[in-house]
Design a protein around this motif. Sequence first.
Motif, PDB file in Angstrom:
ATOM      1  N   SER A  32      43.776 -26.656  83.551  1.00  0.00           N
ATOM      2  CA  SER A  32      43.748 -25.238  83.938  1.00  0.00           C
ATOM      3  C   SER A  32      44.794 -24.447  83.152  1.00  0.00           C
ATOM      4  N   LEU A  33      45.807 -25.157  82.619  1.00  0.00           N
ATOM      5  CA  LEU A  33      46.810 -24.486  81.783  1.00  0.00           C
ATOM      6  C   LEU A  33      46.204 -23.972  80.483  1.00  0.00           C
ATOM      7  N   PHE A  34      45.097 -24.592  80.035  1.00  0.00           N
ATOM      8  CA  PHE A  34      44.474 -24.146  78.794  1.00  0.00           C
ATOM      9  C   PHE A  34      44.058 -22.682  78.882  1.00  0.00           C
ATOM     10  N   ASP A  35      43.484 -22.292  80.025  1.00  0.00           N
ATOM     11  CA  ASP A  35      43.068 -20.894  80.201  1.00  0.00           C
ATOM     12  C   ASP A  35      44.288 -19.979  80.225  1.00  0.00           C
ATOM     13  N   GLN A  36      45.319 -20.393  80.966  1.00  0.00           N
ATOM     14  CA  GLN A  36      46.521 -19.560  81.065  1.00  0.00           C
ATOM     15  C   GLN A  36      47.194 -19.378  79.710  1.00  0.00           C
ATOM     16  N   LEU A  37      47.119 -20.413  78.880  1.00  0.00           N
ATOM     17  CA  LEU A  37      47.770 -20.366  77.571  1.00  0.00           C
ATOM     18  C   LEU A  37      46.814 -19.957  76.457  1.00  0.00           C
ATOM     19  N   GLN A  38      45.576 -19.643  76.834  1.00  0.00           N
ATOM     20  CA  GLN A  38      44.534 -19.218  75.884  1.00  0.00           C
ATOM     21  C   GLN A  38      44.344 -20.259  74.762  1.00  0.00           C
ATOM     22  N   LEU A  39      44.193 -21.518  75.195  1.00  0.00           N
ATOM     23  CA  LEU A  39      43.998 -22.615  74.254  1.00  0.00           C
ATOM     24  C   LEU A  39      42.527 -23.029  74.224  1.00  0.00           C
ATOM     25  N   ASP A  40      42.062 -23.330  73.037  1.00  0.00           N
ATOM     26  CA  ASP A  40      40.708 -23.838  72.870  1.00  0.00           C
ATOM     27  C   ASP A  40      40.734 -25.358  73.019  1.00  0.00           C
ATOM     28  N   GLU A  41      39.991 -25.880  73.978  1.00  0.00           N
ATOM     29  CA  GLU A  41      40.030 -27.306  74.288  1.00  0.00           C
ATOM     30  C   GLU A  41      39.683 -28.176  73.080  1.00  0.00           C
ATOM     31  N   GLU A  42      38.682 -27.772  72.324  1.00  0.00           N
ATOM     32  CA  GLU A  42      38.258 -28.597  71.186  1.00  0.00           C
ATOM     33  C   GLU A  42      39.299 -28.609  70.059  1.00  0.00           C
ATOM     34  N   THR A  43      40.006 -27.501  69.889  1.00  0.00           N
ATOM     35  CA  THR A  43      41.072 -27.473  68.885  1.00  0.00           C
ATOM     36  C   THR A  43      42.212 -28.393  69.287  1.00  0.00           C
ATOM     37  N   VAL A  44      42.601 -28.338  70.559  1.00  0.00           N
ATOM     38  CA  VAL A  44      43.673 -29.211  71.042  1.00  0.00           C
ATOM     39  C   VAL A  44      43.262 -30.668  70.896  1.00  0.00           C
ATOM     40  N   ASP A 147      54.981 -19.946  74.267  1.00  0.00           N
ATOM     41  CA  ASP A 147      55.632 -20.547  75.431  1.00  0.00           C
ATOM     42  C   ASP A 147      54.729 -21.590  76.083  1.00  0.00           C
ATOM     43  N   GLY A 148      55.234 -22.818  76.196  1.00  0.00           N
ATOM     44  CA  GLY A 148      54.514 -23.885  76.889  1.00  0.00           C
ATOM     45  C   GLY A 148      53.528 -24.658  76.047  1.00  0.00           C
ATOM     46  N   VAL A 149      53.079 -24.095  74.939  1.00  0.00           N
ATOM     47  CA  VAL A 149      52.003 -24.725  74.163  1.00  0.00           C
ATOM     48  C   VAL A 149      52.481 -25.992  73.459  1.00  0.00           C
ATOM     49  N   GLY A 150      53.613 -25.917  72.784  1.00  0.00           N
ATOM     50  CA  GLY A 150      54.109 -27.079  72.060  1.00  0.00           C
ATOM     51  C   GLY A 150      54.363 -28.258  72.975  1.00  0.00           C
ATOM     52  N   LEU A 151      55.018 -27.996  74.110  1.00  0.00           N
ATOM     53  CA  LEU A 151      55.298 -29.089  75.046  1.00  0.00           C
ATOM     54  C   LEU A 151      54.033 -29.612  75.694  1.00  0.00           C
ATOM     55  N   LEU A 152      53.058 -28.752  75.950  1.00  0.00           N
ATOM     56  CA  LEU A 152      51.799 -29.233  76.518  1.00  0.00           C
ATOM     57  C   LEU A 152      51.114 -30.200  75.555  1.00  0.00           C
ATOM     58  N   TYR A 153      51.107 -29.867  74.284  1.00  0.00           N
ATOM     59  CA  TYR A 153      50.566 -30.790  73.286  1.00  0.00           C
ATOM     60  C   TYR A 153      51.296 -32.142  73.357  1.00  0.00           C
ATOM     61  N   LEU A 154      52.637 -32.103  73.400  1.00  0.00           N
ATOM     62  CA  LEU A 154      53.416 -33.335  73.405  1.00  0.00           C
ATOM     63  C   LEU A 154      53.195 -34.126  74.692  1.00  0.00           C
ATOM     64  N   LEU A 155      53.081 -33.438  75.812  1.00  0.00           N
ATOM     65  CA  LEU A 155      52.806 -34.099  77.085  1.00  0.00           C
ATOM     66  C   LEU A 155      51.448 -34.792  77.069  1.00  0.00           C
ATOM     67  N   LEU A 156      50.445 -34.116  76.543  1.00  0.00           N
ATOM     68  CA  LEU A 156      49.116 -34.722  76.436  1.00  0.00           C
ATOM     69  C   LEU A 156      49.148 -35.944  75.526  1.00  0.00           C
ATOM     70  N   PHE A 157      49.866 -35.827  74.417  1.00  0.00           N
ATOM     71  CA  PHE A 157      49.950 -36.983  73.523  1.00  0.00           C
ATOM     72  C   PHE A 157      50.668 -38.135  74.201  1.00  0.00           C
ATOM     73  N   LYS A 158      51.703 -37.826  74.953  1.00  0.00           N
ATOM     74  CA  LYS A 158      52.454 -38.867  75.659  1.00  0.00           C
ATOM     75  C   LYS A 158      51.552 -39.620  76.633  1.00  0.00           C
ATOM     76  N   GLU A 180      60.649 -29.397  85.654  1.00  0.00           N
ATOM     77  CA  GLU A 180      61.861 -28.841  86.270  1.00  0.00           C
ATOM     78  C   GLU A 180      62.646 -27.956  85.315  1.00  0.00           C
ATOM     79  N   LYS A 181      62.806 -28.423  84.080  1.00  0.00           N
ATOM     80  CA  LYS A 181      63.724 -27.749  83.161  1.00  0.00           C
ATOM     81  C   LYS A 181      63.071 -26.681  82.285  1.00  0.00           C
ATOM     82  N   TYR A 182      61.729 -26.726  82.173  1.00  0.00           N
ATOM     83  CA  TYR A 182      61.093 -25.772  81.261  1.00  0.00           C
ATOM     84  C   TYR A 182      59.912 -25.030  81.886  1.00  0.00           C
ATOM     85  N   PHE A 183      58.939 -25.763  82.403  1.00  0.00           N
ATOM     86  CA  PHE A 183      57.727 -25.092  82.884  1.00  0.00           C
ATOM     87  C   PHE A 183      57.976 -24.244  84.131  1.00  0.00           C
ATOM     88  N   ASP A 184      58.727 -24.770  85.092  1.00  0.00           N
ATOM     89  CA  ASP A 184      59.036 -23.966  86.286  1.00  0.00           C
ATOM     90  C   ASP A 184      59.783 -22.684  85.911  1.00  0.00           C
TER      91      ASP A 184
END
Length: 199
Positions: A32-44, A147-158, A180-184
Amino acid sequence: GIMLTDHLNSVNNSIDTIFSQTQSPFYKELFSLFDQLQLDEETVRRDLKIVALLHDIGKTEDDKTQKIEHPLKKELVSKRHPVVGVQAAMDILGSDDTLSDTERTRIYYLIDEHDTPYGLYRQFEKTGITPEFKSWKKLNNKIDERDGVGLLYLLLFKLADIDGHEQVDDVIWFFKAAKEKYFDPIGLPLPIPSESDVR
């Protein structure tokens, strides 16, 4: 008997598995963060699959006793496998006109930083210290300045890069710490996976 290609293909397949988890409450909330961050699922998905196939290709050349110029930072660093991986990725993708400069740079920095979550976890285990917001923002912005996009990519990869890992405590810790430290603080609702979500 496990070859490097087995690991790279396993992580690549895990990306597909993650993106097929349409009924999981955790993944529904995460996507659901993809919509908030205006990310295209297939590109990610495409970017992460490229990273999956390239992230560890530098392992055969890893030699921390040597110094080499970092291809992105242009400074001398230890010859760690992520750095060698970035060099190889730049050779492979540099002339790929299906990717924009921004997309290539994002992929390069994901490869460069793919071991950072585990490094932060090990630091936390030794010292009890979790980096503060400024460090998370810097890590996010290396990969993608939104904001949030780079870390979301890294979290998904993790989530995908767990082939051969007996424990996934570092994955869950990374999600909790990033939340706790970034997204909130920036007002984005990052869900926390359970071990069954990661496995």
